[in-house]
Every structure is written in structure tokens, then in C-alpha cells.
Design an enzyme around this catalytic site. Structure first.
Site, PDB file in Angstrom:
ATOM      1  CG  LEU A   1      50.521 -11.272 -13.507  1.00 36.24           C
ATOM      2  CD1 LEU A   1      50.976 -10.472 -12.276  1.00 36.24           C
ATOM      3  CD2 LEU A   1      51.376 -12.546 -13.609  1.00 36.24           C
TER       4      LEU A   1
ATOM      5  CG  ASN B   1      44.389 -19.018 -15.289  1.00 34.49           C
ATOM      6  OD1 ASN B   1      44.154 -19.244 -14.108  1.00 34.49           O
ATOM      7  ND2 ASN B   1      44.375 -19.967 -16.204  1.00 34.49           N
TER       8      ASN B   1
ATOM      9  CB  SER C   1      45.089 -27.600 -28.560  1.00 30.00           C
ATOM     10  OG  SER C   1      44.401 -28.709 -28.032  1.00 30.00           O
TER      11      SER C   1
ATOM     12  CE1 TYR D   1      42.480 -23.730 -25.253  1.00 27.38           C
ATOM     13  CE2 TYR D   1      41.648 -25.872 -25.943  1.00 27.38           C
ATOM     14  CZ  TYR D   1      42.702 -25.052 -25.580  1.00 27.38           C
ATOM     15  OH  TYR D   1      43.972 -25.568 -25.554  1.00 27.38           O
TER      16      TYR D   1
ATOM     17  CE  LYS E   1      44.915 -22.676 -27.684  1.00 29.43           C
ATOM     18  NZ  LYS E   1      45.967 -21.699 -27.373  1.00 29.43           N
TER      19      LYS E   1
ATOM     20  CG  PHE F   1      49.010 -34.967 -28.301  1.00 26.11           C
ATOM     21  CD1 PHE F   1      49.701 -34.249 -29.277  1.00 26.11           C
ATOM     22  CD2 PHE F   1      47.971 -35.779 -28.708  1.00 26.11           C
ATOM     23  CE1 PHE F   1      49.375 -34.363 -30.632  1.00 26.11           C
ATOM     24  CE2 PHE F   1      47.649 -35.911 -30.058  1.00 26.11           C
ATOM     25  CZ  PHE F   1      48.351 -35.202 -31.017  1.00 26.11           C
TER      26      PHE F   1
ATOM     27  CG  ASN G   1      37.717 -27.293 -16.242  1.00 29.96           C
ATOM     28  OD1 ASN G   1      36.593 -27.429 -15.806  1.00 29.96           O
ATOM     29  ND2 ASN G   1      38.316 -26.117 -16.346  1.00 29.96           N
ATOM     30  CG  ASN G   2      42.729 -29.806 -18.076  1.00 34.74           C
ATOM     31  OD1 ASN G   2      42.984 -28.617 -17.928  1.00 34.74           O
ATOM     32  ND2 ASN G   2      42.139 -30.278 -19.150  1.00 34.74           N
TER      33      ASN G   2
ATOM     34  NE  ARG H   1      35.747 -33.702 -20.033  1.00 32.20           N
ATOM     35  CZ  ARG H   1      36.983 -33.337 -19.729  1.00 32.20           C
ATOM     36  NH1 ARG H   1      37.230 -32.789 -18.545  1.00 32.20           N
ATOM     37  NH2 ARG H   1      37.986 -33.527 -20.543  1.00 32.20           N
TER      38      ARG H   1
HETATM   39  C1  UD1 Z   1      41.184 -30.908 -22.866  1.00 32.88           C
HETATM   40  C2  UD1 Z   1      40.694 -30.252 -24.131  1.00 32.88           C
HETATM   41  C3  UD1 Z   1      41.877 -29.750 -24.918  1.00 32.88           C
HETATM   42  C4  UD1 Z   1      42.741 -28.876 -24.064  1.00 32.88           C
HETATM   43  C5  UD1 Z   1      43.181 -29.621 -22.829  1.00 32.88           C
HETATM   44  C6  UD1 Z   1      43.994 -28.767 -21.900  1.00 32.88           C
HETATM   45  C7  UD1 Z   1      38.628 -31.140 -25.095  1.00 32.88           C
HETATM   46  C8  UD1 Z   1      38.019 -32.115 -26.026  1.00 32.88           C
HETATM   47  N1  UD1 Z   1      39.948 -31.196 -24.955  1.00 32.88           N
HETATM   48  O1  UD1 Z   1      41.869 -32.096 -23.244  1.00 32.88           O
HETATM   49  O2  UD1 Z   1      41.419 -29.027 -26.018  1.00 32.88           O
HETATM   50  O3  UD1 Z   1      43.876 -28.464 -24.809  1.00 32.88           O
HETATM   51  O4  UD1 Z   1      42.029 -30.071 -22.116  1.00 32.88           O
HETATM   52  O5  UD1 Z   1      43.227 -27.781 -21.294  1.00 32.88           O
HETATM   53  O6  UD1 Z   1      37.966 -30.358 -24.488  1.00 32.88           O
HETATM   54  N2  UD1 Z   1      38.817 -36.893 -17.062  1.00 32.88           N
HETATM   55  C9  UD1 Z   1      38.168 -37.548 -16.053  1.00 32.88           C
HETATM   56  N3  UD1 Z   1      37.903 -36.889 -14.891  1.00 32.88           N
HETATM   57  C10 UD1 Z   1      38.266 -35.587 -14.693  1.00 32.88           C
HETATM   58  C11 UD1 Z   1      38.943 -34.899 -15.741  1.00 32.88           C
HETATM   59  C12 UD1 Z   1      39.197 -35.589 -16.908  1.00 32.88           C
HETATM   60  O7  UD1 Z   1      37.816 -38.724 -16.194  1.00 32.88           O
HETATM   61  O8  UD1 Z   1      37.979 -35.032 -13.622  1.00 32.88           O
HETATM   62  C13 UD1 Z   1      39.127 -37.622 -18.303  1.00 32.88           C
HETATM   63  C14 UD1 Z   1      38.496 -37.005 -19.538  1.00 32.88           C
HETATM   64  O9  UD1 Z   1      37.199 -37.477 -19.724  1.00 32.88           O
HETATM   65  C15 UD1 Z   1      39.475 -37.443 -20.622  1.00 32.88           C
HETATM   66  C16 UD1 Z   1      40.833 -37.488 -19.881  1.00 32.88           C
HETATM   67  O10 UD1 Z   1      40.511 -37.565 -18.493  1.00 32.88           O
HETATM   68  O11 UD1 Z   1      39.180 -38.743 -21.057  1.00 32.88           O
HETATM   69  C17 UD1 Z   1      41.672 -36.241 -20.111  1.00 32.88           C
HETATM   70  O12 UD1 Z   1      40.879 -35.104 -19.835  1.00 32.88           O
HETATM   71  P1  UD1 Z   1      41.511 -33.645 -19.699  1.00 32.88           P
HETATM   72  O13 UD1 Z   1      42.677 -33.673 -18.779  1.00 32.88           O
HETATM   73  O14 UD1 Z   1      40.429 -32.679 -19.404  1.00 32.88           O
HETATM   74  O15 UD1 Z   1      42.124 -33.352 -21.146  1.00 32.88           O
HETATM   75  P2  UD1 Z   1      41.418 -33.465 -22.590  1.00 32.88           P
HETATM   76  O16 UD1 Z   1      39.957 -33.471 -22.493  1.00 32.88           O
HETATM   77  O17 UD1 Z   1      42.088 -34.551 -23.326  1.00 32.88           O
END
Ligand code: UD1
Length: 337
Positions: free
Chosen positions: A33, A35, A124, A149, A153, A178, A198-199, A292
Site C-alpha cells: 500500500l 502507492n 514497459s 525506472y 524494467k 504501452f 507525471n502522466n 520533456r
Molecule cells: C512514461 C514513461 C514510461 C512509463 C509510463 C507510465 C518515459 C520515457 N516513459 O511514458 O516508461 O512506463 O510513463 O508511467 O519516461 N505529456 C504532456 N504533458 C503532461 C504529461 C505528459 O504533454 O503533463 C506528454 C509527454 O510529453 C508524452 C505524452 O504526453 O509525449 C505521454 O506522456 P506520459 O503519459 O508521461 O507517458 P510516457 O512518457 O509515454
């Protein structure tokens, strides 16, 4: 048949628990737990009518993993447990190497003690690095990961290949995810990031609900149709079903197989924003930023191997993913809090 899901209370683990239960498996969840929330276990029960057996343990602690194997007849393991925050992994790499490698080694050692030989690993697409051309195929060279990270993997994939080469009874399926987004259509389980996401998708949904002011789009000068990065977004329920197929495959075969779990389609960041706006009816304010560091231009899967070996194919489209991500966020504005 009992299957242990390490990290089974997390985003992908919880959706996999639901699909595994729906497919008739006895699911045992081990999760510290760190995260995730214990509420996930109750939500899984609401969705499926079955409460999975839950152990609040850190699976790097061997005695705890041994106890789980003593108390249950475990025939396979799906190993999700691990740290996954890419930027954090660049700041505290040792934390990532220690935890992600340690948990895997401990689980593998206890599996060996118990003659348990079916293993599915959360890998990943990041293992394809930045040198390969899309669509990424499983036989392409791996390497060139850009953060700790991703390197864990890749290292774990190599560990699993070595174990499979040494033990002719062992089977490992290395699932290369993906970009998983979406949530269970019930809105009861979904992605609940700790702090600032972050994503992309959790950032979009938190912007839509008003927690974030606007979405930063990282990079507008990529060599893509609209200049923003292209990714293979996949609905987490499709991804979860891929695990059900993978553990079945692992119990029926030996050796190590890397398999992509994606849709095979690329969508740009702006396409996702527009699809989300359409699905939710909410406008997302956008600010354009520099690229980024560590991001690749294009990432999408060749999905032939998953279809051939697992008889699995993603069913949901981007609209479904956006609708379900938004449904989850609206019903749970603060995640599991
Ligand atoms: C990232 C990681 C991957 C990990 C996955 C899930 C890298 C290179 N890849 O994937 O290893 O398995 O997260 O945790 O680190 N974006 C924006 N604004 C945001 C967030 C993202 O523009 O606030 C863009 C990014 O620049 C990218 C796309 O959205 O082009 C996807 O980003 P994200 O969701 O973070 O996934 P990945 O970077 O593909």
C-alpha cells in the site's frame, strides 16, 4: 487455480484482479500500500462479488512471501509490485534499483522453493529506448533506457530470460505496456496518482476537475502530424484482459516471451486532449512547453505477437478511454481518499 498478484492494489493490478476473478481464478493480492489504498480491495469485491485474499506485505521480505505460499496453493504470479515514477527514479535511482530488483528476486526465489513456474511481469515499452523505429516489435533490440525506472524494467527482463534459460520448467511472459489510461467502467477503481501527476491522462482529468490550472503540453516541434508526441494509449481494462491471457499462456508453456500490450495505433498528445474534451464536454486549457527530457517522438506497438500467442486484441477506442477516465475522476475527485 490461485494466482498471486504482487502490487495487486495498484492501477493496473486492481483492474487485472477484476478480470482474473471474472475469468474464474482465485486471486491473492500482496501489496504494501505504499502507492495504493486498501479501499481498492473492497471496490474489487463490489465489482466482482468476490473479495480477493489480501496480504499487506512488502514482497521484498522473504518470510512474508514464504508465508503467502505456505497458506495458499499458488500456481502462478503476476508481478506488478514496483516503483514507477520516472522523474523520481532519476533523483533517487538506488531506491528504484533496490526495490524493483529486490522484490522481483525475492518473489522468484520463493517461487523456486515452491516449484511454482509461471510468471508474468509488468514491463514497459520504455525498454525499446529511442533508437528503434515504430511500430515497436518484440524482436527489436532493447536498451538505451533514459531513466532508472526504465533500466529496472530492462534488467528484470534480462533476469527473467536467464532464469528461463536455466530452469526448463519456468515460464515468463514479459508484458511490454504501452500507455495505459481509462478506468473500470463502474468508476469504482482507477488511477490515483500521489501528488502532481507525471502522466498525461491523470493530468488532463485533474485539470478538468479543477485541481490543476492547465495542461502543459511538452514539445510541439516533434516530427509528427501536429508536432506533439505520439503514444499508443490502451484502455486499462483491455490491458488487464491481456494479463489473463498471459498467465494462461505462462501456465501452458515454458521459456521467456516478451509481448507488447498496445492497440497498435498512435495518438498525439493534442489528439488525446481533443478526444477528452469531446468525451467529457469540458474544455482543457493548454500551455505549450519545451520537450520533456527523455521523451521519444513516437511510440506505438506492433500487436501481432499478442494476437498470435495470447489470442488477445484491444477492444476499446480512445473515446472509451477518455469517457472512463473522466467517469472515474468525476466520481472520485480525490482518488481513494
Ligand atoms: C512514461 C514513461 C514510461 C512509463 C509510463 C507510465 C518515459 C520515457 N516513459 O511514458 O516508461 O512506463 O510513463 O508511467 O519516461 N505529456 C504532456 N504533458 C503532461 C504529461 C505528459 O504533454 O503533463 C506528454 C509527454 O510529453 C508524452 C505524452 O504526453 O509525449 C505521454 O506522456 P506520459 O503519459 O508521461 O507517458 P510516457 O512518457 O509515454
Amino acid at each position: 487455480m490461485s494466482i498471486l498478484l504482487t502490487g495487486g492494489a495498484g492501477f493496473i493490478g486492481s483492474h487485472t484482479a477484476v478480470e482474473m476473478i471474472n475469468a474464474g481464478y482465485d486471486v491473492i493480492i500482496a501489496d504494501d500500500l505504499s502507492n495504493s489504498s486498501e479501499k481498492v480491495i473492497d471496490r474489487i469485491e463490489i465489482i466482482t462479488g468476490v473479495k480477493p485474499k489480501f496480504y499487506k506485505v512488502d514482497v521484498s521480505v522473504k518470510e512474508d512471501v514464504r508465508r503467502i505460499f505456505e497458506e495458499n496453493n499458488i500456481e502462478g504470479v503476476i508481478h506488478f509490485a514496483g516503483y514507477k515514477c520516472v522523474p523520481e527514479s532519476t533523483k533517487v535511482p538506488l531506491k528504484y534499483y533496490r526495490n524493483n530488483i529486490d522484490t522481483t528476486l525475492t518473489v522468484l526465489e520463493v517461487m523456486e522453493e515452491n516449484d511454482c513456474n509461471a510468471f508474468v511481469f509488468s514491463s514497459s515499452a520504455t525498454v525499446y529506448g529511442d533508437k528503434n523505429q515504430v511500430p515497436f516489435r518484440e524482436d527489436m533490440p532493447t536498451g538505451g533506457t533514459t531513466n532508472a525506472y526504465g533500466s529496472t524494467k530492462l534488467m528484470i527482463e534480462n533476469i527473467l530470460k536467464d532464469v528461463a534459460a536455466a530452469n526448463s520448467k519456468f515460464s515468463a511472459v514479459l508484458l511490454r505496456y504501452f500507455n495505459p489510461i481509462g478506468a473500470h467502467p463502474s468508476g469504482l477503481i482507477g488511477e490515483a496518482p500521489d501528488g502532481i501527476p507525471n502522466n498525461l491522462m491523470p493530468y488532463i482529468t485533474q485539470t478538468a476537475i479543477g485541481i490543476r490550472e492547465c495542461l502543459n503540453v511538452f514539445g510541439t516541434d516533434y516530427n509528427t502530424p501536429d508536432g506533439t508526441g505520439v503514444r499508443d494509449f490502451i484502455h486499462v481494462v483491455d490491458l488487464a484482459k491481456g494479463h489473463v491471457a498471459a498467465i494462461k499462456y505462462a501456465t501452458e508453456h515454458t521459456g521467456a516471451e516478451a509481448i507488447n500490450l498496445g492497440t497498435g495505433n498512435g495518438s498525439s498528445v493534442l489528439e488525446v486532449v481533443h478526444a477528452f474534451e469531446k468525451a467529457s464536454g469540458v474544455k482543457i486549457p493548454v500551455v505549450f512547453k519545451d520537450r520533456r527530457p527523455g521523451d521519444v517522438e513516437y511510440s506505438y506497438a506492433c500487436v501481432d505477437k499478442a494476437e498470435r500467442l495470447l489470442n488477445w486484441k484491444a477492444q476499446y477506442d480512445l473515446n472509451d478511454m477518455c469517457r472512463d477516465s473522466w467517469n472515474w475522476q468525476e466520481k472520485n475527485p480525490k482518488g481513494y481518499e
